[in-house]
Design an enzyme around this catalytic site. Structure first.
Site, PDB file in Angstrom:
ATOM      1  N   ASN B 241       0.816  -1.206   0.000  1.00 57.04           N
ATOM      2  CA  ASN B 241       0.000   0.000   0.000  1.00 57.04           C
ATOM      3  C   ASN B 241       0.841   1.243   0.000  1.00 57.04           C
ATOM      4  O   ASN B 241       2.025   1.228   0.281  1.00 57.04           O
ATOM      5  CB  ASN B 241      -0.911   0.025   1.221  1.00 57.04           C
ATOM      6  CG  ASN B 241      -0.133   0.316   2.466  1.00 57.04           C
ATOM      7  OD1 ASN B 241       0.439   1.381   2.599  1.00 57.04           O
ATOM      8  ND2 ASN B 241      -0.073  -0.625   3.373  1.00 57.04           N
ATOM      9  N   CYS B 242       0.208   2.320  -0.326  1.00 60.16           N
ATOM     10  CA  CYS B 242       0.848   3.626  -0.170  1.00 60.16           C
ATOM     11  C   CYS B 242      -0.057   4.579   0.564  1.00 60.16           C
ATOM     12  O   CYS B 242       0.233   5.753   0.645  1.00 60.16           O
ATOM     13  CB  CYS B 242       1.208   4.199  -1.527  1.00 60.16           C
ATOM     14  SG  CYS B 242       2.429   3.224  -2.379  1.00 60.16           S
TER      15      CYS B 242
END
Lengths: 349, 428, 80
Positions: B241-242
């Site tokens: 994820n970011c």
């Protein structure tokens, strides 16, 4: 000559003009020090001069808010003071609100640092502590001797641009502004130490007391849906392709209004979403999932309600400050009210 | 379960013909690494760059940050993703290259990739301004679907980290740390007089660019479960994820989970650290309800006296955080929350999207909306083309010379909500 | 936003997936959304059924706007 100029604001009572019977006193400008300004000037020392004092009756100010504010701003302006000070108001409610109001206006319109001082239960404290630094005082003028030195210290810092430290150190009411700092220990260690204390039943101090959100009373329902105009608002970040108004993907600072007049459905060729907080693939394929234009148009045609408002309002909900959201809501609500809308569907992702 | 973690200090990275570690310097054969990355036909370009602390260098858009590690006692690193799941994970011996990272960089997938500055004001807010970083700059094939691109980037970083980790297999570590958590009854009996503490670890699991993998399982597809803390040190959890850059728990941070490290520091002294409850932050209300119920049930079942809860991301995950807090407290277990705040640029708005009365103890990881002036850098690894649309930036925030103004949420892990940093916020 | 609009006396129905947030911020008429990535509909069930779900929810929203409430109310079912 003194290095720094101060303008001071007082009500009719502290200026020695009179009590309740003189509360309608109109704004008056006097050169130099009046009333408690004497003690303040003494505490500030020779580098500071209270060049003028503005006096206004509490009732006059409260009943002629805009006019009184404008008049006083003009009075203050010509002195180009380094700091504007109001009060202390202690627990005088109307005086406290006036001090907060005029301080906020001076700071906003003239860009001058401002300071006032009030008791914690003064309604002016709650109303203005976010906007204005308000020194903590006792509930009566008996506390003047404590309030003045604290005020003088802060005035000096404001005039010289020295950093103003936290509320506990400087003696002002916590403003509810969240400010970053580098702690001695990292968050996990601080959290664990807090937990150890909490498990032992020892006192501990949270970094963030839980905020209380305010409430609005429910609006009355729509009585005649057959003739009602309905508008759609969303925080789901649905915008025309290309995001013409550059609405941010997170912590939005603006909202957009886009026409849906004559359209039967939200076409993915025309609309997309720029919301930074969820997987956007579904809404990009079908924006009706957030702005339900397709079904609303069918219901409108079927006479289930009067009319669909000709545009929808949109912003990004993720990470958007509650302060910004409140402003958007106010602007949107105002416009919809003016345009005769009867009810709003607000869709959040 | 007992893990020995040997750390080999790396002071510098240099390119060379042979990939190896000599005298605390990691030598990297560029061609081998690039070839490894380009094995994936979703990626059509790859090049490597090195960034050192103090340099006038900016790395962006950053996808993940990973520390090279290797299992030296049997077993494989990143089980279920790169390596096999058996033999057991979180036991035996693991070696790590300490003081360096692998950083994956490339055209943005969404808005969520972030910035690492190696010097200047922003460097104070980023843990990776202090490490030597091997940047793997990737170029996706034309027209790649976003989920496919995200995966290709994620796997490239993990593969390179595992490849570099191999250099540590036969090295003598500079330090050797031992971590042990026993089976639950034994562990409870070991320190009967100390309060039993658990860690509720909330994994980001909201879909594209918001996913986390546990043994290769997408975290949004599991129900809350129990884990030995040492499993995380062998790469049982990897980041896909970011979120918002500031909140990203990178794969590096999973290796170095600060709550787990600090609980071990206090283990046997003033707490009895019992283990980790893993849960997620899903996009459906029913999931949030069900999983917070299960978290509270597991905490009760483990006989815990207190828990620390961390979250990843902000907005709707604040609801998961509050539900977990409320339900665990209602079991009579003391809760402390660790999270960051988003009170707006002026700091005057509400810090959290959701609240509950039980949240009486919270350790702040700072607020992500404060703005900084990011200076122009001599060198940009990756591209600054997206700064204005990355989270924390806005239209017009970039100046012609390459300097820009943005909220610190654009910086990778600046306000990471697991307590890794010293940054905190207080009321003014 | 909800409160900012409702202040003007306009009834607002908040269609939101994360009902707890809606309750926290103070919405008065709330309809739970399907999911964060698709609040009104469920594309995983195909477009036809997804639209049916949306139609039902919007009808419920119109009904909620015509319903007096004393305080915060979550309309979970179509019958009320």
């Amino acid at each position: 000559m003194a290095k720094y100029k101060i303008v001071h604001y007082l009500n009719q009572f502290f200026a020695g003009i009179g009590g309740e019977e003189m509360a309608d006193y109109k704004p008056e400008l006097r050169e130099g020090v009046v009333g408690p300004g004497g003690a303040l000037a003494a505490a500030l020392g020779p580098d500071y001069e209270i060049v003028a004092t503005v006096i206004c009756g509490d009732n006059y100010f409260g009943e002629n808010l805009d006019e009184a504010t404008d008049t006083i701003i003009e009075m203050v302006k010509k002195y180009e003071p380094d700091v504007f000070v109001a009060g202390p108001a202690f627990n005088a409610g109307r005086y406290g609100v006036a001090c907060g109001t005029i301080c906020k206006a001076v700071e906003e319109r003239l860009g001058i640092p401002v300071l006032t001082a009030e008791y914690e239960e003064n309604p002016g404290t709650d109303m203005f502590k976010k906007d204005v630094i308000i020194v903590k005082t006792g509930n009566s003028s008996a506390d003047m001797k404590n309030a003045i030195p604290t005020m003088a210290k802060l005035i000096k810092k404001m005039a010289t641009g020295e950093e103003i430290l936290g509320p506990a150190v400087e003696g002002y009411h916590e403003r509810g502004i969240r400010v970053n700092y580098f702690a001695e220990k990292r968050g996990s260690e601080r959290g664990l130490e807090m937990l150890i204390k909490k498990m032992k039943g020892e006192p501990f101090e949270t970094d963030l007391p839980m905020p209380k959100f305010d409430r609005v009373a429910p609006a009355d329902p729509i009585k005649d849906i057959k003739h009602a105009t309905i508008a759609v608002v969303t925080s789901g970040g649905v915008v025309p392709q290309g995001n013409p108004d550059h609405i941010e993907s997170s912590n939005a600072t603006k909202f957009g209004e886009y026409s849906i007049a004559g359209k039967d459905s939200m076409s993915p060729d025309e609309f997309t979403t720029i919301h930074g907080g969820y997987d956007r693939q579904f809404v990009m394929a079908n924006p009706n999932l957030v702005v339900p234009l397709d079904v609303l148009r069918e219901l409108e045609k079927a006479g289930e309600f009067g009319k669909l408002y000709d545009s929808f309002f949109t912003t990004t909900g993720t990470g958007t400050a509650t302060g910004s959201a409140a402003k958007f809501g106010d602007a949107i609500g105002k416009k919809l009210k003016e345009d005769g809308v009867d009810g709003v569907i607000l869709v959040s992702t | 379960m007992k893990l020995e973690l040997g750390k080999i200090k790396i002071n510098d990275i240099k390119f060379a013909d042979k990939t190896e570690v000599k005298d605390h310097v990691l030598y990297v054969n560029k061609e081998e690494v690039e070839k490894l990355v380009l094995e994936d036909d979703k990626l059509i370009g790859c090049h490597l760059e090195i960034a050192h602390p103090g340099e006038s260098t900016r790395i962006t858009p950053v996808k993940d940050v990973i520390e090279p590690r290797v299992k030296v006692s049997g077993g494989e690193i990143f089980p279920g993703v790169i390596g096999k799941v058996t033999p057991p994970v979180g036991t035996g011996r693991t070696h790590a290259l300490d003081g360096m990272t692998v950083v994956t960089v490339g055209r943005i997938v969404g808005f969520q990739e972030g910035v690492i500055d190696m010097s200047g004001v922003a460097a104070d807010y980023c843990p990776f301004s202090k490490t030597v970083n091997l940047c793997v700059v990737i170029e996706p094939a034309e027209g790649l679907e976003t989920h496919v691109y995200e995966k290709a980037g994620r796997m490239a970083g993990l593969k390179v980290a595992a490849y570099l980790g191999e250099t540590a297999r036969n090295l003598e570590p500079d330090t050797l740390e031992t971590y042990e958590t026993k089976p639950i009854f034994e562990q409870a009996a070991e320190y009967p007089d100390l309060p039993k503490v658990g860690y509720i670890h909330m994994l980001q699991s909201q879909g594209l660019l918001h996913d986390t993998y546990y043994y290769g399982v997408d975290a949004k597809n599991f129900v809350p479960t129990f884990m030995y803390p040492t499993e995380i040190m062998d790469g049982a959890i990897v980041s896909g994820n970011c979120v918002a850059p500031c909140d990203k728990v990178t794969t590096y941070h999973h290796f170095h989970n600060p709550v787990i490290e600090d609980c071990y520091k206090h283990h046997g002294k003033d707490i009895n650290f019992m283990g980790v409850i893993l849960t997620n932050e899903n996009v459906f209300l029913a999931d949030k309800e069900r999983h917070s119920d299960m978290v509270a049930k597991l905490a009760e079942y483990m006989g815990l006296d207190g828990v620390l809860i961390t979250e990843e991301g902000y907005g709707n995950p604040d609801t998961d955080l509050m539900m977990n807090c409320k339900k665990v407290e209602q079991k009579g277990i003391k809760v402390v929350l660790i999270t960051d705040e988003f009170p707006g640029k002026d700091g005057k708005s509400q810090s959290l999207a959701d609240t509950c009365d039980e949240a009486t103890a919270l350790a702040s990881c700072g607020q992500g909306n404060m703005t900084l002036q990011f200076p122009a850098m001599d060198k940009v690894i990756g591209t600054q083309d997206y700064i204005e649309s990355q989270i924390g930036g806005w239209a017009g925030c970039v100046n012609p010379d390459g300097s820009f103004e943005a909220e610190i949420q654009i910086i990778i892990a600046s306000t990471i909500a697991n307590g890794f940093n010293k940054l905190a916020a207080r009321g003014y | 936003m909800v409160k900012g609009i409702e202040k003007y006396g306009l009834p607002v129905v908040h269609m939101a997936t994360v009902v707890p947030i809606s309750l926290t911020i103070g919405a008065n008429r709330i309809i739970p959304g399907v999911g964060i990535p698709y609040p009104l509909g469920d594309p995983t069930q195909g477009e036809v059924d997804s639209k049916k779900i949306r139609m039902r929810m919007v009808k419920r929203a119109l009904k909620a706007l015509q319903t007096p409430v004393d305080g915060q109310t979550v309309f979970e079912k179509d019958d009320f």
